[in-house]
Design an enzyme around this catalytic site. Sequence first.
Site, short mmCIF file in Angstrom:
data_model
loop_
_atom_site.label_atom_id
_atom_site.label_comp_id
_atom_site.label_asym_id
_atom_site.label_seq_id
_atom_site.Cartn_x
_atom_site.Cartn_y
_atom_site.Cartn_z
N HIS A 127 2.13 11.61 6.28
CA HIS A 127 1.20 12.68 5.92
C HIS A 127 0.39 13.17 7.12
O HIS A 127 -0.01 14.34 7.16
CB HIS A 127 0.25 12.19 4.83
CG HIS A 127 0.92 11.98 3.50
ND1 HIS A 127 0.33 11.29 2.47
CD2 HIS A 127 2.15 12.34 3.05
CE1 HIS A 127 1.14 11.24 1.44
NE2 HIS A 127 2.26 11.87 1.77
N ALA A 376 3.63 4.19 -1.39
CA ALA A 376 4.47 5.24 -0.83
C ALA A 376 4.17 5.47 0.65
O ALA A 376 4.67 6.42 1.24
CB ALA A 376 4.30 6.55 -1.61
N PHE A 377 3.36 4.63 1.24
CA PHE A 377 3.18 4.53 2.70
C PHE A 377 2.75 5.84 3.35
O PHE A 377 3.17 6.16 4.47
CB PHE A 377 4.45 4.00 3.36
CG PHE A 377 5.12 2.90 2.57
CD1 PHE A 377 4.40 1.78 2.16
CD2 PHE A 377 6.46 2.99 2.20
CE1 PHE A 377 5.01 0.78 1.42
CE2 PHE A 377 7.07 2.00 1.46
CZ PHE A 377 6.34 0.89 1.06
N CYS A 378 1.92 6.63 2.65
CA CYS A 378 1.46 7.92 3.17
C CYS A 378 2.64 8.81 3.56
O CYS A 378 2.58 9.58 4.52
CB CYS A 378 0.53 7.74 4.36
SG CYS A 378 -1.03 6.94 3.93
N ALA A 379 3.73 8.68 2.80
CA ALA A 379 4.91 9.52 2.99
C ALA A 379 5.53 9.74 1.61
O ALA A 379 6.68 9.39 1.35
CB ALA A 379 5.90 8.86 3.94
#
Length: 451
Positions: A127, A376-379
């Site tokens: 992100h 979601a690992f900033c993705a």
Amino acid sequence: MTLAITPGTTTSVPAVVGTDLRVPLVTGERVTYANLDHAASAPCLQEVRDAVDELLPWYASVHRGAGFASQVSTRVYEQARDRIRRFVGAHSSDAVVFTRNTTDSLNLLARSVPKNTAVVLFDSEHHAALLPWRGPHVQRVSALAEESNTASGAAAAFVVALDRALAAAPVGPRLVIVTGASNVTGELWPVAELAKVARRHGARIALDAAQLAPHRPINARELGVDYIAFSGHKIYAPFGAGVLVGRADWLQQAQPYLVGGGATSKVTDHGDRLGVAWSAVPERHEAGSPNVVGVHALAAACEILSRHWEQTVAHEQELLTRLQNGLRTIPGFRELAILADADKVGVVSFTISGFDAGFLAAALSAEYGIGVRDGAFCAHVIVGRLVKQAGSHEERAVRASIGLGTTAEHVDRLIAALRTLVTEGPKWTYEQRDGRWVPQDDNRTLPPFLA
């Protein structure tokens, strides 16, 4: 992406702070913490801690201070620019602007591009690289548009996709955003090949090196990139500093990212208005009191890693192979991947059929003293697609990530713990609270400084 490994000068990897940390379990025991979450934030290198301790007695205001300690701190701060410039193989004319982290760096760049710049990026980006770019001139290219059974085939598809996107971009300034290593899959992206395409279309290219910089050497000139952003907290220097390195012209032409002291060379009173002459780059975008301690830590980490690349890469690749081979023996395991069989850093994201990622992460921590990441690992965009591709109805995964503090015992403990959780179930009872799985009757005590 193929990167040459510069031989190190020592035979072991740098030591990190906290290798002897013992954490409580819900069952009452204490165990050595298995940190398998390096991709989120890496522990401090012992040599970085030593460098910070050495500086702290000399800490004072940076720039314009007449006192001797201020002069020392200013020298430390300014020399760090050259140290980091060398670390990434940048041109001597490239600006080095200190920020808080990679997110800050990429937002600074987004604020500095000329008006109506056409921006092209892949939807697999973190992100921090995905979200700063908005408006009608932003093209997002799908990282999963082309199926391929080989890393080289997928890389070739990325090159073609970027070529098409840039060919369709409007006339004017153009910028490509690309990651060096995926924070979701760890896969290395074909940066040099994508940079060649960008050059052919007159575009500049910015490299999100947050996950690449701690694990592989970077040479901006060999890769052909114009900008590089990375963070101290990913590179074993968790003291609140990041950096943007790259061509100075756009940064010089832009309005200051923040306004205040340091960003101004002169302010004059004209009655109903103020006249402001802004500083030149890099000070132009470094308003406020600089984080000289964080910057010094960041530069020290860069130099320490530069002396140990051969050992670091060998250490991580050995543990990565051990991790992947072990995880593949777990029933229901599915690894998330964009580039099949690609070279990668020590990051493995996965799902296990029938098990919620948050539950697994909670149980691994509570019962086994293992730290992993879930979510979601900033993705969100790419994780949602990859999880669906893996056959899961969830939008979350588990991520285990390796670094200098990882040992073979940590990897083996994770594999054994997952196997037990999957085949026998947890030893404890868990519940969902505020959207997170937590152990019931959790009596683990916090450290004394939080008591």
